[in-house]
Write an enzyme that holds these catalytic residues in place. Structure first.
Site, PDB file in Angstrom:
ATOM      1  CG  HIS A  98       0.060  -0.350   2.535  1.00  0.00           C
ATOM      2  ND1 HIS A  98       0.164  -1.520   3.060  1.00  0.00           N
ATOM      3  CD2 HIS A  98       0.184   0.526   3.509  1.00  0.00           C
ATOM      4  CE1 HIS A  98       0.876  -1.203   4.380  1.00  0.00           C
ATOM      5  NE2 HIS A  98       0.754   0.205   4.431  1.00  0.00           N
ATOM      6  CG  HIS A 100       1.055   5.097   4.532  1.00  0.00           C
ATOM      7  ND1 HIS A 100       0.655   5.206   5.854  1.00  0.00           N
ATOM      8  CD2 HIS A 100       1.918   3.804   4.321  1.00  0.00           C
ATOM      9  CE1 HIS A 100       0.765   4.020   6.457  1.00  0.00           C
ATOM     10  NE2 HIS A 100       1.601   3.256   5.675  1.00  0.00           N
TER      11      HIS A 100
HETATM   12  P1  5GP Z   1       2.494  -0.020   7.264  1.00  0.00           P
HETATM   13  O1  5GP Z   1       2.643   0.308   8.715  1.00  0.00           O
HETATM   14  O2  5GP Z   1       2.250  -1.291   7.006  1.00  0.00           O
HETATM   15  O3  5GP Z   1       3.107   1.045   6.338  1.00  0.00           O
HETATM   16  O4  5GP Z   1       1.003   0.513   7.392  1.00  0.00           O
HETATM   17  C1  5GP Z   1      -0.325  -0.178   7.793  1.00  0.00           C
HETATM   18  C2  5GP Z   1      -1.211   1.141   8.022  1.00  0.00           C
HETATM   19  O5  5GP Z   1      -2.562   0.206   8.265  1.00  0.00           O
HETATM   20  C3  5GP Z   1      -1.051   1.469   9.408  1.00  0.00           C
HETATM   21  O6  5GP Z   1      -0.933   3.195   9.292  1.00  0.00           O
HETATM   22  C4  5GP Z   1      -2.188   1.178  10.214  1.00  0.00           C
HETATM   23  O7  5GP Z   1      -2.732   2.409  11.129  1.00  0.00           O
HETATM   24  C5  5GP Z   1      -3.287   0.794   9.306  1.00  0.00           C
HETATM   25  N1  5GP Z   1      -4.225  -0.168   9.610  1.00  0.00           N
HETATM   26  C6  5GP Z   1      -3.829  -1.223  10.205  1.00  0.00           C
HETATM   27  N2  5GP Z   1      -5.048  -2.012  10.546  1.00  0.00           N
HETATM   28  C7  5GP Z   1      -6.084  -1.371   9.939  1.00  0.00           C
HETATM   29  C8  5GP Z   1      -7.397  -1.631   9.655  1.00  0.00           C
HETATM   30  O8  5GP Z   1      -8.042  -2.511  10.282  1.00  0.00           O
HETATM   31  N3  5GP Z   1      -8.182  -0.483   9.087  1.00  0.00           N
HETATM   32  C9  5GP Z   1      -7.456   0.416   8.779  1.00  0.00           C
HETATM   33  N4  5GP Z   1      -8.250   1.455   8.132  1.00  0.00           N
HETATM   34  N5  5GP Z   1      -6.281   0.622   8.854  1.00  0.00           N
HETATM   35  C10 5GP Z   1      -5.542  -0.167   9.397  1.00  0.00           C
END
Ligand code: 5GP
Ligand code: ZN
Length: 143
Positions: A98, A100
């Site tokens: 993903h 951000h």
């Molecule tokens: P990463 O840390 O992998 O770059 O980003 C994962 C993101 O997904 C985090 O910012 C976290 O807050 C978000 N996230 C994790 N679980 C969920 C969820 O169940 N729903 C939503 N909308 N966001 C999530």
């Protein structure tokens, strides 16, 4: 393995979805850095940036551009970051690729540079290393 983003894609988990087509979904981050913090996600499960097929990645980044403009405008942000965390050390917590989109406001927080200019030790060495690896990748790049 259970994947929260696959569950969101399949509408088996709740999310504040702001965009969806056949291949891509975008929804608000549940723990936003700022209001409007959005995740743009290919519907197919790929672990990270390096495993997404190029054509699919192109479509995702086009969607990121489209959505970033709307997010910026809607929260009246001064700017925004587009980032992708890859690997635990980089802060990746969900292993479904993903981007951000993080709206930014004047002085909300700062990233501090490690170096201030190109005269710092090691810069050229890193540039040479990257150029050398890129030259080996030439054949798989069709941008
Ligand atoms: P990463 O840390 O992998 O770059 O980003 C994962 C993101 O997904 C985090 O910012 C976290 O807050 C978000 N996230 C994790 N679980 C969920 C969820 O169940 N729903 C939503 N909308 N966001 C999530
Ligand atoms: Zn997934």
């Amino acid at each position: 393995m259970e994947c929260i983003f696959c569950n969101i894609v399949n509408h088996n988990a709740e999310a504040e979805i702001i965009f969806e087509d056949d291949e891509i979904i975008a929804f608000l981050d549940i723990q936003p850095i700022n209001y409007g913090h959005t995740l743009v996600v290919p519907k197919k499960h790929y672990d990270n940036f390096l495993t997404v097929p190029q054509e699919e990645l192109s479509r995702v980044i086009k969607t990121v551009q489209y959505i970033a403009g709307a997010v910026k405008r809607s929260v009246k942000a001064d700017g925004f970051n587009v980032i992708s965390n890859n690997g635990e050390s980089a802060g990746q917590t969900v292993y479904h690729f993903h981007f951000h989109i993080i709206p930014r406001f004047a002085d909300d927080f700062t990233f501090k540079p490690r170096f201030k200019n190109y005269t710092d030790e090691g810069i050229k060495e890193y540039a040479d290393k990257i150029r050398s690896v890129l030259s080996k990748y030439k054949d798989i790049y069709n941008g």
